[in-house]
Design an enzyme around this catalytic site. Structure first.
Site, PDB file in Angstrom:
ATOM      1  CB  ALA A  17      -3.375  14.602   0.421  1.00  0.00           C
ATOM      2  CG  HIS A  24     -14.980  -0.175  12.132  1.00  0.00           C
ATOM      3  ND1 HIS A  24     -15.436   0.963  12.773  1.00  0.00           N
ATOM      4  CD2 HIS A  24     -14.442   0.160  10.996  1.00  0.00           C
ATOM      5  CE1 HIS A  24     -15.243   2.107  11.806  1.00  0.00           C
ATOM      6  NE2 HIS A  24     -14.652   1.521  10.945  1.00  0.00           N
ATOM      7  CB  ALA A  78     -17.737  -0.155   2.828  1.00  0.00           C
ATOM      8  N   GLY A 123     -14.764   5.213   4.585  1.00  0.00           N
ATOM      9  CA  GLY A 123     -13.828   6.188   4.786  1.00  0.00           C
ATOM     10  C   GLY A 123     -14.113   6.689   6.024  1.00  0.00           C
ATOM     11  CG  ASP A 124     -10.919   6.994   8.701  1.00  0.00           C
ATOM     12  OD1 ASP A 124     -11.660   5.956   8.963  1.00  0.00           O
ATOM     13  OD2 ASP A 124      -9.682   7.026   8.319  1.00  0.00           O
ATOM     14  CD  GLU A 179      -2.571   1.303   2.583  1.00  0.00           C
ATOM     15  OE1 GLU A 179      -3.643   0.591   2.487  1.00  0.00           O
ATOM     16  OE2 GLU A 179      -2.445   2.058   3.575  1.00  0.00           O
ATOM     17  CG  HIS A 199      -7.789   3.037  -0.976  1.00  0.00           C
ATOM     18  ND1 HIS A 199      -7.466   2.915   0.571  1.00  0.00           N
ATOM     19  CD2 HIS A 199      -6.842   2.027  -1.538  1.00  0.00           C
ATOM     20  CE1 HIS A 199      -6.604   1.986   0.771  1.00  0.00           C
ATOM     21  NE2 HIS A 199      -6.031   1.574  -0.544  1.00  0.00           N
ATOM     22  CD  GLN A 253       3.738   6.026  10.276  1.00  0.00           C
ATOM     23  OE1 GLN A 253       4.520   5.145  10.521  1.00  0.00           O
ATOM     24  NE2 GLN A 253       3.586   6.588   9.130  1.00  0.00           N
ATOM     25  CE  LYS A 302     -17.251  -3.474   4.868  1.00  0.00           C
ATOM     26  NZ  LYS A 302     -15.703  -3.238   5.323  1.00  0.00           N
TER      27      LYS A 302
END
Length: 287
Positions: free
Chosen positions: A51, A148, A124, A109-110, A17, A78, A211, A164
């Site tokens: 981004a 999740h 989704a 998506g967030d 990724e 994505h 991170q 899904k």
């Protein structure tokens, strides 16, 4: 090439990724990353959306086309839907279709405090249903070995995952996890409810403590004691932490491969050194 056709019973898939550069980073950084990892021969490379999930950002599309046209690597762009209308989704997918791209990673998506959510899609599974009814893409779905973060339980989350699959997903990529036992248990639970698609294990090497702490907060993955000790020991020594993180990820991957995992999806964090070291570490057993 359609990703669902890449899976073989006797050979696990190995994929990467990447994410587009942030708005304040030069676009050339992603080109340098691609040049540095193209010869590692991943089965495909997924490209995260925009981004920071910005729907006005075309860099995901541009990178996907570059992968396909210059490097001859199958791209998996994505697509997120929570902040998108049906017209926007149609336009985005039409561009990918016209470019000859055959695979889409369909995600909710967030939530983004700077971008208002829209009413056309909530989940989704709704996006997958929509795509299957109008386009001819191979569709990848996300799954969460520890559930999740918004789901009340892992059992309930697997039921959402089944939607899904029933909607038309052809393979699954897991969220990051740091204990393989969580993944093994999750796959067993999926098979028990009739989910028999290939499930790739998402592996993120720990090379930056802040991170990883941010990622864990966002996705809810747990940190095993062995990993937290490593992070505490080397957090002030970047080179040592990087090498320890590579070793930890390599150990995870070796155990997963020995257990017959369908595939490994490496979250490279656009770090060619890390991607190359891990790929070299497992070169003899991934073939």
């Amino acid at each position: 090439m359609r990703i669902s056709s890449m899976f073989k019973k006797d050979r696990p898939l190995y994929s990467f990724e990447l994410f587009p550069p942030k708005p304040n980073s030069p676009i050339k950084t992603i080109y340098e990353t691609l040049e540095a990892i193209a010869d590692l021969n991943p089965a495909y490379i997924s490209v995260t959306y925009g981004a920071g999930g910005n729907p006005a950002d075309n860099s995901t599309f541009d990178i996907a086309c570059l992968l396909q046209e210059k490097y001859h690597i199958t791209p998996l762009p994505h697509i997120t839907c929570i902040t998108s209308s049906k017209d926007e989704i149609n336009n985005r997918l039409a561009k990918y279709q016209d470019a000859g791209i055959e695979n889409i990673f369909a995600l909710r998506g967030d939530e983004n405090p700077h971008i208002a959510a829209k009413d056309d899609f909530r989940y989704a599974s709704e996006l997958i249903t929509y795509i299957k009814g109008r386009f001819n893409f191979d569709i990848t779905g996300a799954c969460y070995p520890e559930g999740h973060i918004a789901s009340p339980s892992l059992e309930q989350d697997i039921q959402y995952l089944k939607r899904k699959v029933d909607a038309g997903a052809s393979h699954l990529i897991s969220q990051l996890f740091f204990s393989n036992e969580h993944f093994f248990d999750f796959v067993e639970r999926c098979r028990a409810v009739g989910i028999h698609l290939p499930i790739e294990a998402g592996i993120m090497p720990v090379v930056n403590v802040k991170q990883i702490q941010k990622m864990v907060t966002l996705c809810g993955a747990s940190l095993p004691r062995k990993l937290t000790r490593m992070m505490q020991k080397y957090e002030d020594n970047p080179a040592a932490l990087r090498d320890a993180g590579i070793a930890y990820a390599t150990d995870q991957i070796v155990e997963l491969l020995a257990a017959g995992v369908d595939g490994i999806h490496l979250y490279t964090m656009n770090n060619p050194y890390v991607a190359r070291r891990i790929t070299e570490n497992i070169a003899g057993i991934i073939k």
